[in-house]
Design an enzyme around this catalytic site. Structure first.
Site, PDB file in Angstrom:
ATOM      1  N   TRP A   1       0.841  -1.211   0.000  1.00 59.33           N
ATOM      2  CA  TRP A   1       0.000   0.000   0.000  1.00 59.33           C
ATOM      3  C   TRP A   1       0.877   1.262   0.000  1.00 59.33           C
ATOM      4  O   TRP A   1       0.528   2.263  -0.606  1.00 59.33           O
ATOM      5  CB  TRP A   1      -0.951  -0.007   1.213  1.00 59.33           C
ATOM      6  CG  TRP A   1      -2.130  -0.900   1.021  1.00 59.33           C
ATOM      7  CD1 TRP A   1      -2.170  -2.024   0.260  1.00 59.33           C
ATOM      8  CD2 TRP A   1      -3.436  -0.751   1.572  1.00 59.33           C
ATOM      9  NE1 TRP A   1      -3.422  -2.590   0.310  1.00 59.33           N
ATOM     10  CE2 TRP A   1      -4.218  -1.832   1.116  1.00 59.33           C
ATOM     11  CE3 TRP A   1      -4.028   0.178   2.421  1.00 59.33           C
ATOM     12  CZ2 TRP A   1      -5.556  -1.997   1.471  1.00 59.33           C
ATOM     13  CZ3 TRP A   1      -5.364   0.012   2.787  1.00 59.33           C
ATOM     14  CH2 TRP A   1      -6.119  -1.061   2.308  1.00 59.33           C
TER      15      TRP A   1
ATOM     16  N   LYS B   1      -9.835  -2.173   6.344  1.00 57.15           N
ATOM     17  CA  LYS B   1     -10.330  -3.528   6.041  1.00 57.15           C
ATOM     18  C   LYS B   1     -11.149  -4.004   7.240  1.00 57.15           C
ATOM     19  O   LYS B   1     -10.760  -3.790   8.379  1.00 57.15           O
ATOM     20  CB  LYS B   1      -9.125  -4.438   5.830  1.00 57.15           C
ATOM     21  CG  LYS B   1      -9.483  -5.904   5.725  1.00 57.15           C
ATOM     22  CD  LYS B   1      -8.380  -6.690   5.104  1.00 57.15           C
ATOM     23  CE  LYS B   1      -7.290  -7.033   6.112  1.00 57.15           C
ATOM     24  NZ  LYS B   1      -6.150  -7.679   5.441  1.00 57.15           N
TER      25      LYS B   1
ATOM     26  N   ASP C   1       3.195  -1.197  17.543  1.00 53.00           N
ATOM     27  CA  ASP C   1       1.910  -1.892  17.646  1.00 53.00           C
ATOM     28  C   ASP C   1       0.828  -0.812  17.646  1.00 53.00           C
ATOM     29  O   ASP C   1       0.829   0.059  18.530  1.00 53.00           O
ATOM     30  CB  ASP C   1       1.891  -2.706  18.953  1.00 53.00           C
ATOM     31  CG  ASP C   1       0.589  -3.443  19.152  1.00 53.00           C
ATOM     32  OD1 ASP C   1      -0.396  -3.104  18.460  1.00 53.00           O
ATOM     33  OD2 ASP C   1       0.553  -4.353  19.996  1.00 53.00           O
TER      34      ASP C   1
HETATM   35  C1  LIG Z   1      -2.347  -7.845   5.326  1.00 51.88           C
HETATM   36  S1  LIG Z   1      -0.899  -7.257   5.994  1.00 51.88           S
HETATM   37  C2  LIG Z   1      -0.839  -5.650   5.379  1.00 51.88           C
HETATM   38  C3  LIG Z   1      -0.414  -5.603   3.966  1.00 51.88           C
HETATM   39  C4  LIG Z   1      -0.123  -4.198   3.493  1.00 51.88           C
HETATM   40  N1  LIG Z   1      -1.310  -3.399   3.396  1.00 51.88           N
HETATM   41  C5  LIG Z   1       0.564  -4.203   2.147  1.00 51.88           C
HETATM   42  O1  LIG Z   1      -0.031  -3.806   1.174  1.00 51.88           O
HETATM   43  O2  LIG Z   1       1.692  -4.614   2.091  1.00 51.88           O
HETATM   44  C6  LIG Z   1      -1.352  -7.072   7.652  1.00 51.88           C
HETATM   45  C7  LIG Z   1      -0.268  -6.527   8.522  1.00 51.88           C
HETATM   46  O3  LIG Z   1      -0.861  -6.173   9.757  1.00 51.88           O
HETATM   47  C8  LIG Z   1       0.167  -6.182  10.697  1.00 51.88           C
HETATM   48  N2  LIG Z   1      -0.342  -6.104  12.074  1.00 51.88           N
HETATM   49  C9  LIG Z   1      -1.144  -6.984  12.710  1.00 51.88           C
HETATM   50  N3  LIG Z   1      -1.402  -6.551  13.955  1.00 51.88           N
HETATM   51  C10 LIG Z   1      -0.764  -5.362  14.091  1.00 51.88           C
HETATM   52  C11 LIG Z   1      -0.646  -4.440  15.164  1.00 51.88           C
HETATM   53  N4  LIG Z   1      -1.259  -4.653  16.318  1.00 51.88           N
HETATM   54  N5  LIG Z   1       0.078  -3.333  14.982  1.00 51.88           N
HETATM   55  C12 LIG Z   1       0.694  -3.121  13.790  1.00 51.88           C
HETATM   56  N6  LIG Z   1       0.625  -3.950  12.764  1.00 51.88           N
HETATM   57  C13 LIG Z   1      -0.093  -5.080  12.907  1.00 51.88           C
HETATM   58  C14 LIG Z   1       0.888  -7.480  10.390  1.00 51.88           C
HETATM   59  O4  LIG Z   1       2.217  -7.412  10.871  1.00 51.88           O
HETATM   60  C15 LIG Z   1       0.829  -7.517   8.862  1.00 51.88           C
HETATM   61  O5  LIG Z   1       2.017  -7.108   8.300  1.00 51.88           O
END
Ligand SMILES: C[S@@+](CC[C@H](N)C(=O)[O-])C[C@H]1O[C@@H](n2cnc3c(N)ncnc32)[C@H](O)[C@@H]1O
Length: 978
Positions: free
Chosen positions: A59, A159, A94
């Site tokens: 993204w 999402k 986070d």
């Molecule tokens: C589907 S991926 C995102 C893909 C991204 N939009 C892209 O286009 O590359 C979801 C991401 O959410 C992150 N994630 C999950 N929980 C999170 C949190 N509490 N804080 C930050 N990131 C988090 C994961 O590490 C993962 O990399």
């Protein structure tokens, strides 16, 4: 890892994955943002974007590409480090923590973000329900950051998983943004529960109720008091600001406090807006399990859940159930309400029920509705309608003749069939829905979902629909999902169908039947079903019926029109005039001889519904007899030697057609072999082609030559494009095999989405097969549409690249609008009109037109073959004569003089009809009349040979000639008919 394995495993290397690789994106999810931005266009004008949960950075790449290149900030946050991306700042945080907020603040300084993006997915491992809950919590955390950093009017795009908390989230978004829309981009897998919600126009309220961003508050049963029956008693609990449960009494006190501080009192004396009124389905007080409110947001300045209204407002309101579900209390505030207190119908029980609607049960609501109905009647607002009277209608029945009866019987059968299919579909959908509900209630393990997804397949595989005794099968209840109502539904529907049938036979309009059919249904229905629902159902049924009958008439009309059109065209062509390019309608008319040309002229595959294709097949069948008669006049056939192989197809009907083509093809091969004989080799100009060419004019020759070249070019062109694509995909396939990482997110760890998304292998295989079949067809038949020709020309002229073409293939029309619950007419319409229009160039249209014209100008195969046979006989005769002449020439024994030899050779040649043959000058018949009467010698004005005859003889000779000519003609016609 093999290619196939990868497809079924986690790799799921679909087109978006390939495209991401090709365009250098780190994750296929990049296309989700591309598509969202295409729809909402929020990046082009954004100066500051925050991307929450951004790893691996797909993204961020899209944002960097689509945002203004200067003076823009892009910040990406994720738990895992993100490889640097130009113009992007990345933070490892986070998003649910305070430290993330601080880090963002430090980066942002005084800036406000134009857009906040969130594509977060929690880590995998726990049960689906839990994961879904963590995801919505993550969404709420991202919203919390969004409201802090967004500028007024800004956009938040997130999402969300469609779990049971989805509506609650939407409700929260609606409180904070002016426009909230959910979109499923084409690149998001259908099997995934994810959906992207774009919230536009951030309201930026000065103070936000902390409850709005508190997961405990948002996702608990905040819609009403929670009934805790653990100890056998009903304990009413509510949730406070901090998300703790508090007893209802305390909550009620709070509620009244809130009411005093909140201008809800404004609702008094003011009609309840449509915004306040929920849809009956979402707010059905009789189905508490469905009690999720589809909130549309507060009224302006009204930020509480506590609502009051006057009793008379409710009594007058069009949606009484909606009001009951929304309002907390009803008051007898004004004079007209107070009058009701004197009415004996307003009992103490009613009054106490109206005091607190949130604690009422189903029975109480029923009682209130009855009370309302009675009061309305009492006040003269409603007039009681005698339903029986309404239902009985006098219908005039006309006697039917036999033909009509047959037509109606056919119609009935078709209708029954379609009803059956619909019933089947509905049953499968209901089953799925129930399973999802069970899953949400933790009654099934997530594994079951995967199984359930194949429900459609298994149900088809084990469908006993065709087995005799299907009725008995209905009685069988298999598995834990089968419920009694399933049986009821089908029985009811059967009854409805029978009614309909009866009505059709009696020439009733469908709308006239519905009440009766519905009355039967009603009898079987649960009495809890509200009138509104029943009415809606009836309406839907009547609409369905009307739509079906409309389609039926339309089909008939179309068919008649096509047949007429075809006849007109044939008449024109028989008149010898060229009438432009033949369209697909004409194909049937090309006759039995032109089965090959049928192939040649097949239009390019059009995306059409099954119904359409079967229609066209039927039409083709219908056209055949007419086409046979018209055959001799047609000039559409390819030479046997170049006849293409028949296209393969899957259906039974097309198989039969293919067989027919095969047999014709075999004949063509025989003919080709025959013409390959040495006798033809000697023909001037080179064999069969020359013979065929000689049948037409010079122009035609040129046209057909040109055409062949063009067709070859076309085929080559298509093959090249296709081969290129194939090669490209092969290359990629190889790369895939080499690579170890087989997922969306290169280098990123597995996410919940990945766990949840499962490839629908069957679908993809079917799609691939379809595409291969299409490609084969194009390779064989060549290009037949102006669109295809335009694209091919652009590719050849390097006006467009392959990548551009593929890219343009993904347009808004690729999102097939579908889904359960959409009416058939809508889906039909979408299929017909939701198409991408490819602009065509003049040149392409001209090229196609020329191609078709050249094909049209060709002689039919039989004529060409007859001419070739004649020519061959002539050549044989000449060769024989030449051999004889040679013999005479070489003859020394008989002692012939040169003169004698020459005269003998001339005689032989004259016999063969070859070069030596000279035409005898015809004698002119002169009638001895007028000045010629009785004269001796050459009559006046007559040159050459002459014969003086009387007038009768001249007439007789003419008559004989005429008769001979007529006989020749009729014998020729008889031969042709044979
Ligand atoms: C589907 S991926 C995102 C893909 C991204 N939009 C892209 O286009 O590359 C979801 C991401 O959410 C992150 N994630 C999950 N929980 C999170 C949190 N509490 N804080 C930050 N990131 C988090 C994961 O590490 C993962 O990399």
């Amino acid at each position: 890892m093999g290619k196939d394995q990868k497809k079924t495993g986690k790799g799921r290397l679909d087109k978006w994955y390939q495209l991401a690789k090709e365009q250098g994106y780190r994750a296929r999810s990049a296309f989700k943002l591309v598509q969202l931005n295409r729809k909402y266009d929020f990046l082009a004008s954004a100066r500051c974007v925050i991307d929450l949960c951004a790893a691996p950075g797909g993204w961020l790449q899209v944002a960097a590409k689509q945002m203004p290149q200067q003076n823009s900030i892009i910040i990406g946050v994720d738990l895992v480090p993100i490889k640097p991306i130009p113009r992007c700042i990345t933070l490892v945080e986070d998003i649910t923590t305070e430290s993330c907020r601080r880090a963002l603040r430090a980066e942002m300084k005084d800036w406000k973000a134009d857009v906040v993006l969130h594509d977060g997915a929690p880590n995998v491992g726990s049960a689906w329900v839990q994961d879904a809950f963590t995801q919505v919590e993550l969404v709420l955390a991202s919203l919390k950051l969004a409201v802090e950093f967004l500028r007024p009017g800004g956009t938040f795009c997130t999402k969300v998983f469609r779990s049971k908390d989805y509506n609650s989230l939407l409700w929260v978004f609606n409180q904070l943004f002016t426009k909230v829309e959910a979109t499923k981009p084409a690149s998001s897998r259908n099997v995934s529960a994810e959906i992207f919600v774009t919230c536009q126009g951030f309201l930026a309220p000065a103070k936000i109720d902390p409850k709005l961003l508190n997961p405990k508050f948002v996702f608990s049963e905040v819609d009403g008091p929670v009934e805790d029956e653990a100890d056998g008693k009903k304990k009413i609990v509510e949730v406070d600001e901090e998300g703790n449960e508090v007893p209802a009494s305390a909550a009620l006190k709070k509620g009244s406090k809130a009411a005093s501080t909140n201008p809800l009192a404004k609702l008094e004396g003011k009609a309840i807006s449509t915004k306040d009124v929920m849809t009956p389905a979402s707010l059905n007080v009789f189905a508490p399990e469905k009690k999720r409110k589809q909130r549309e947001g507060y009224d302006d300045g009204d930020m509480t859940l506590y609502k009051e209204c006057r009793v008379m407002e409710w009594i007058r309101h069009a949606d009484p159930i909606g009001v009951l579900g929304m309002v907390t209390r009803m008051r007898f505030a004004e004079d007209e309400d107070k009058k009701l207190l004197k009415n004996p119908l307003t009992t103490e029980e009613i009054k106490s029920c109206l005091e607190d609607l949130k604690v009422l049960g189903k029975k109480d609501f029923k009682m209130l509705l009855k009370y309302r109905a009675a009061i309305r009647e009492d006040l003269g607002l409603d007039v009681k309608i005698d339903e029986k009277e309404e239902l009985t209608e006098n219908v005039e029945i006309e006697p039917l003749d036999e033909e009509e009866q047959i037509t109606q019987e056919l119609e009935r059968l078709a209708h029954d069939e379609s009803m059956k299919k619909r019933r089947e579909r509905r049953r499968v959908n209901e089953k799925k829905q129930r399973e999802v509900q069970r899953m949400q209630l933790n009654m099934v393990t997530p594994m079951d979902i995967g199984l359930e997804q194949q429900d459609g397949m298994t149900s088809e595989m084990f469908d006993l629909g065709e087995v005799e005794g299907g009725k008995e099968r209905r009685g069988v209840r298999g598995g834990r999902l089968a419920s009694d109502d399933e049986g009821e539904v089908s029985d009811e529907e059967d009854a409805g169908a029978a009614q309909l049938q009866k009505a059709k036979n009696q020439r009733m309009r469908p709308s006239e039947v519905i009440p009766a059919a519905a009355a039967q249904d009603d009898g079987a229905e649960d009495e809890d079903v509200s009138d509104d629902e029943r009415r809606t159902r009836r309406l839907e049924e009547s609409l369905d019926l009307l739509y079906e009958s409309y389609q039926q008439t339309k089909l008939e009309r179309d068919h008649k029109h096509k047949v007429k059109e075809q006849r007109r065209k044939r008449a024109m062509e028989e008149g010898g005039e060229f009438r432009g390019i033949k369209d697909s309608d004409d194909e049937g008319a090309s006759g039995a001889d032109s089965s090959e040309s049928e192939e040649d002229f097949d239009p390019a595959p059009q995306p059409s519904s099954d119904e359409d294709s079967s229609d066209s097949e039927d039409e083709a069948e219908a056209k055949k007899p007419a086409a046979l008669a018209a055959a001799p006049s047609k000039k559409r056939a390819r030479v046997a030697a170049t006849a293409p192989e028949p296209a393969e197809s899957a259906g039974l009907l097309t198989k039969l057609k293919a067989n027919k083509v095969l047999s014709t093809d075999a004949k063509s091969r025989q003919a080709a072999m025959w013409f390959d004989q040495p006798a033809f080799k000697g023909l001037p100009g080179g064999g069969l082609e020359a013979l065929l060419g000689s049948s037409g004019t010079d122009d035609e020759d040129a046209a057909s030559e040109e055409d062949e070249e063009m067709a070859d070019d076309d085929e080559e062109g298509v093959r090249t494009v296709w081969d290129e694509l194939e090669e490209a995909s092969d290359d990629e396939g190889e790369e895939e095999e080499e690579e170890d990482s087989d997922d969306d997110f290169t280098g990123a760890r597995e996410t919940f989405e990945e766990d949840e998304d499962m490839e629908d292998e069957a679908d993809i295989d079917a799609q691939e097969q379809e595409e291969i079949a299409k490609a084969e067809r194009i390779a064989k038949v060549g290009l037949t549409t102006a669109e295809a020709m335009t694209l091919a020309q652009q590719l050849v002229n390097r006006e467009r690249t392959k990548t551009q073409l593929v890219d343009e293939g993904f347009n808004r029309h690729t999102d097939i609008v579908g889904g359960d619950g959409l009416p058939t007419w809508f889906l039909d319409d979408e299929q017909r009109h939701f198409r991408h229009n490819i602009p065509v160039t003049k040149d392409a249209v001209q090229a196609i037109r020329d191609k078709m014209r050249a094909l049209n100008a060709r002689p039919i195969k039989k004529v060409a073959e007859a001419k070739a046979r004649k020519q061959m006989r002539k050549v044989r005769r000449i060769e024989k004569a030449r051999a004889k002449a040679q013999g005479i020439n070489d003859d020394e024994e008989n002692g012939l003089t040169e003169k004698e030899k020459a005269s003998s050779i001339a005689k032989i040649l004259a016999k063969t009809g070859g070069a030596g043959k000279t035409k005898k000058p015809e004698k002119k018949l002169v009638v001895a009349r007028g000045a010629n009467r009785g004269i001796q010698g050459r009559p006046k004005g007559v040159k050459g040979k002459y014969k003086i005859v009387d007038s009768r003889m001249k007439k007789e000779v003419r008559a004989l000639k005429r008769i001979a000519k007529r006989d020749r003609k009729s014998s020729g016609r008889k031969k042709a008919n044979k």
